[in-house]
Design an enzyme around this catalytic site. Structure first.
Site, PDB file in Angstrom:
ATOM      1  N   ASP A 310      62.503  59.722  55.793  1.00  0.00           N
ATOM      2  CA  ASP A 310      62.505  61.153  56.066  1.00  0.00           C
ATOM      3  C   ASP A 310      61.557  61.511  57.214  1.00  0.00           C
ATOM      4  O   ASP A 310      60.494  60.908  57.367  1.00  0.00           O
ATOM      5  CB  ASP A 310      62.078  61.907  54.802  1.00  0.00           C
ATOM      6  CG  ASP A 310      62.105  63.407  54.973  1.00  0.00           C
ATOM      7  OD1 ASP A 310      63.200  63.954  55.209  1.00  0.00           O
ATOM      8  OD2 ASP A 310      61.028  64.038  54.889  1.00  0.00           O
ATOM      9  N   GLU A 363      65.913  59.487  59.632  1.00  0.00           N
ATOM     10  CA  GLU A 363      66.221  60.892  59.886  1.00  0.00           C
ATOM     11  C   GLU A 363      65.310  61.308  61.043  1.00  0.00           C
ATOM     12  O   GLU A 363      64.150  61.649  60.861  1.00  0.00           O
ATOM     13  CB  GLU A 363      65.944  61.752  58.652  1.00  0.00           C
ATOM     14  CG  GLU A 363      66.472  63.181  58.803  1.00  0.00           C
ATOM     15  CD  GLU A 363      65.418  64.256  58.546  1.00  0.00           C
ATOM     16  OE1 GLU A 363      65.752  65.445  58.681  1.00  0.00           O
ATOM     17  OE2 GLU A 363      64.267  63.920  58.233  1.00  0.00           O
TER      18      GLU A 363
END
Length: 636
Positions: A310, A363
């Site tokens: 993330d 990401e």
């Protein structure tokens, strides 16, 4: 690889202090034995450390740990009588705090159910039944394999309304989730962070337990059962992992020994203004070993098939989310976080060294080069990267009233200019259906029929576009309301033909995609894609080919307006009969059932620079997939 369950050795300490130990779990933390438990915790600036828990009535004088004499800052000791399931914390006395304070175990395998904050002594024994998957998963997880990812938030996929709207446990959700995802044709399930987190509303992105699945849904063995069940149904499992920041809850990592130990002391590097959380000090060797070990832990112990990392952009840039004067340049005067870059490269190198049959997925929301290229070539070493540019441009296009789409045609075609610069995943994720953004269905213009047709068209375009696929739960049946983590998906909508038709469309897309190498084998190779026509902005039509060696060509034609286009001529690379394999406007999906009676025969009439062409009926707000085939009479 060192034995992760053997006592801490001088070599372990050396690797820990070097920043390259990737298997610290079972070395630090609580290691249960028959007579009690060994405890070891890194707190180099503490005056003293004691273990407190249910086994000693939380008495800070009962079981004091001893500092290792090697200067590592590790405190350790044996506590007799500790049993699995008992709660514990570390009581730390620090010259940098006005009074002793209690911390959970950074390496704990299990925690109390929030709002409880104690760690729990635990063993990780489990009899796995996924040997068949593990032996063959290298093929399923390869970059040239089909990846259709179903993103899931476990606490809101399905609930039990008759029992206080409670969560399903890991074991309760395992079979229905596996059966549903498999029936829908997905190849992988991606779990939003299940690492232990104090605030449920953070969806797991504010992690305190980097070695523990959240106790909200059950025990570590219960989570193993979930992964095991998904594997036995032929589904890969990806975990959302968050090494970019952590919350400052008193029982967590923040100011762990009274000092800024895991995080930077200077708020210009150690405080995240977007998420009001702490940022790891990637330049500290022991912190790197902690994070490396966390990443490896989930792959080693829980058999996971990949990590979606993330907020990578927030790690790469020192000025991320900051105004001028709120950040500190690196030693070269730049805005790149050199320590974070080194950590990400080290993490990816270590992961692929020990687990060459998994993938790491970034990401990453900027144009940082070579995110998904090998470290030895100068890349960050990820296997894949989310294509957030494609996502933003595509959703912006679909929000437009079709009458104006011809003025935004480049939003659809621009992604192909850079589609092969990285190994891209095309995400329609949870981020796009929260915080007032509305559900995917709600973003679509027009009346109810047109909204659903637009959504079918969006998915048809996504599945045909180069790149792996990701869809957040609820999107597959067109949930009209925004995602709410406190409630279940609206499963009752499947009783309505229009929503069940959309679900069926996604299932059929997946089935065709997985069976058709032209749609996935060359996702990251420009030779797997070829435009037929990208210039018909006036009609808002796109036509292109996907191909792979040994696989039939796939012709994709999409009409992005509600106007049926009869007699539309498309140039094709070969003659013969072209079979219509999928049509998003079919009646079974809720469409108007306009099509081409199963296919069309090419004519020796040039079009789009090709000697052969098809004349097709293009349904409204729909996509067609066609293959060169044989006619109903068996004639090519």
């Amino acid at each position: 690889m060192t034995n992760p369950h053997a006592p801490l050795t001088p070599h372990d300490v050396y690797l820990f202090r070097e920043g390259s130990h990737a298997h610290l779990y079972g070395k630090l933390g609580c290691r249960l034995e028959e007579e009690g438990a060994h405890f070891a915790v890194w707190a180099p600036n503490a005056r003293s450390v004691a273990v407190i828990g249910t086994f000693n009535d939380w008495d800070g004088n009962a079981h004091r740990l001893h500092a290792r004499p090697d200067g590592s800052g590790i405190w350790q000791g044996f506590v007799p009588g500790v049993c699995a399931g008992q709660c514990y914390k570390y009581r730390i006395d620090s010259p940098y705090a006005p009074a002793p304070f209690d911390k959970g175990d950074p390496y704990a395998f299990h925690w109390e159910v929030p709002p409880g904050t104690a760690s729990r002594a635990w063993r990780l024994d489990y009899d796995w039944n996924d040997a068949a998957w593990m032996e063959t998963r290298a093929r399923a997880n390869a970059l040239d394999a089909p990846w259709s990812i179903y993103e899931v938030h476990l606490g809101s996929w399905r609930r039990v309304p008759e029992d206080g709207n409670r969560f399903l446990t890991y074991r309760e959700i395992a079979q229905p989730l596996a059966e549903y995802a498999r029936a829908q044709g997905f190849t992988h399930v991606e779990l939003m962070p299940i690492t232990e987190h104090p605030f449920y509303g953070s969806w797991g992105y504010q992690t305190t337990g980097y070695f523990a699945p959240t106790a909200r849904y059950g025990t570590p063995q219960d989570f193993m059962y979930l992964v095991d069940t998904l594997h036995r149904h032929g589904l890969g499992v990806i975990l959302d992992w968050v090494p970019s920041h952590f919350p400052d809850d008193p029982h967590g990592l923040a100011r762990f020994d009274g000092t800024y130990l895991y995080e930077h002391a200077d708020p210009r590097r150690g405080y995240h203004p977007h998420w009001h959380s702490a940022i790891f000090n990637y330049g500290r060797h022991e912190v790197r070993s902690f994070l490396l070990s966390s990443a490896m832990f989930w792959l080693d112990v829980y058999h996971l098939d990949g990590l979606r990392v993330d907020a990578v952009a927030s790690m790469l840039y020192l000025d991320y989310g900051r105004e001028p004067g709120q950040w500190i340049p690196n030693a070269r005067g730049g805005k790149e976080d050199l320590d974070a870059i080194a950590f990400l490269r080290k993490a990816n190198t270590s992961i692929y060294r020990f687990h060459p049959d998994v993938q790491t997925i970034a990401e990453e929301s900027t144009a940082w080069p070579m995110v998904s290229r090998p470290v030895h070539l100068g890349g960050l070493g990820f296997g894949m990267k989310w294509n957030l540019g494609w996502m933003h441009d595509t959703l912006d296009y679909f929000r437009q009233d079709p009458i104006y789409r011809k003025y935004h045609h480049d939003r659809l075609t621009f992604s192909l200019w850079y589609a092969f610069n990285e190994n891209f995943v095309l995400p329609l994720s949870h981020d796009e259906v929260v915080h007032g953004k509305g559900a995917l269905l709600a973003k679509m213009p027009g009346d109810d029929w047109q909204k659903r047709a637009n959504l079918r068209l969006l998915y048809g375009y996504q599945w045909a576009h180069p790149g792996k696929k990701l869809l957040f739960m609820g999107g597959e049946f067109g949930q009209p309301r925004e995602w709410d983590h406190e409630t279940s998906l609206d499963w009752h909508l499947l009783a309505q033909p229009e929503h069940d038709g959309l679900r069926r469309w996604v299932a059929d897309l997946n089935a065709y995609y997985v069976a058709t190498p032209a749609l996935y084998q060359r996702d990251f190779d420009a030779d797997g894609f070829e435009w037929i026509d990208c210039h018909d902005a006036e009609a808002s039509v796109l036509a292109f080919l996907r191909h792979a060696p040994g696989s039939p060509l796939v012709l994709v034609v999409a009409n992005f307006t509600p106007i049926p286009r009869h007699g539309y001529r498309i140039g094709v690379p070969q003659g013969g009969y072209w079979r219509e394999r999928l049509n998003s406007d079919a009646a079974c999906y809720g469409g108007s059932n306009l099509g081409n009676a199963g296919g069309a025969r090419a004519e020796a009439i040039p079009a789009h620079g090709r000697l052969q062409s098809l004349v097709l009926n293009l349904p409204p707000l729909a996509v067609l997939y066609l293959e060169p085939s044989v006619s109903a009479e068996g004639v090519p």
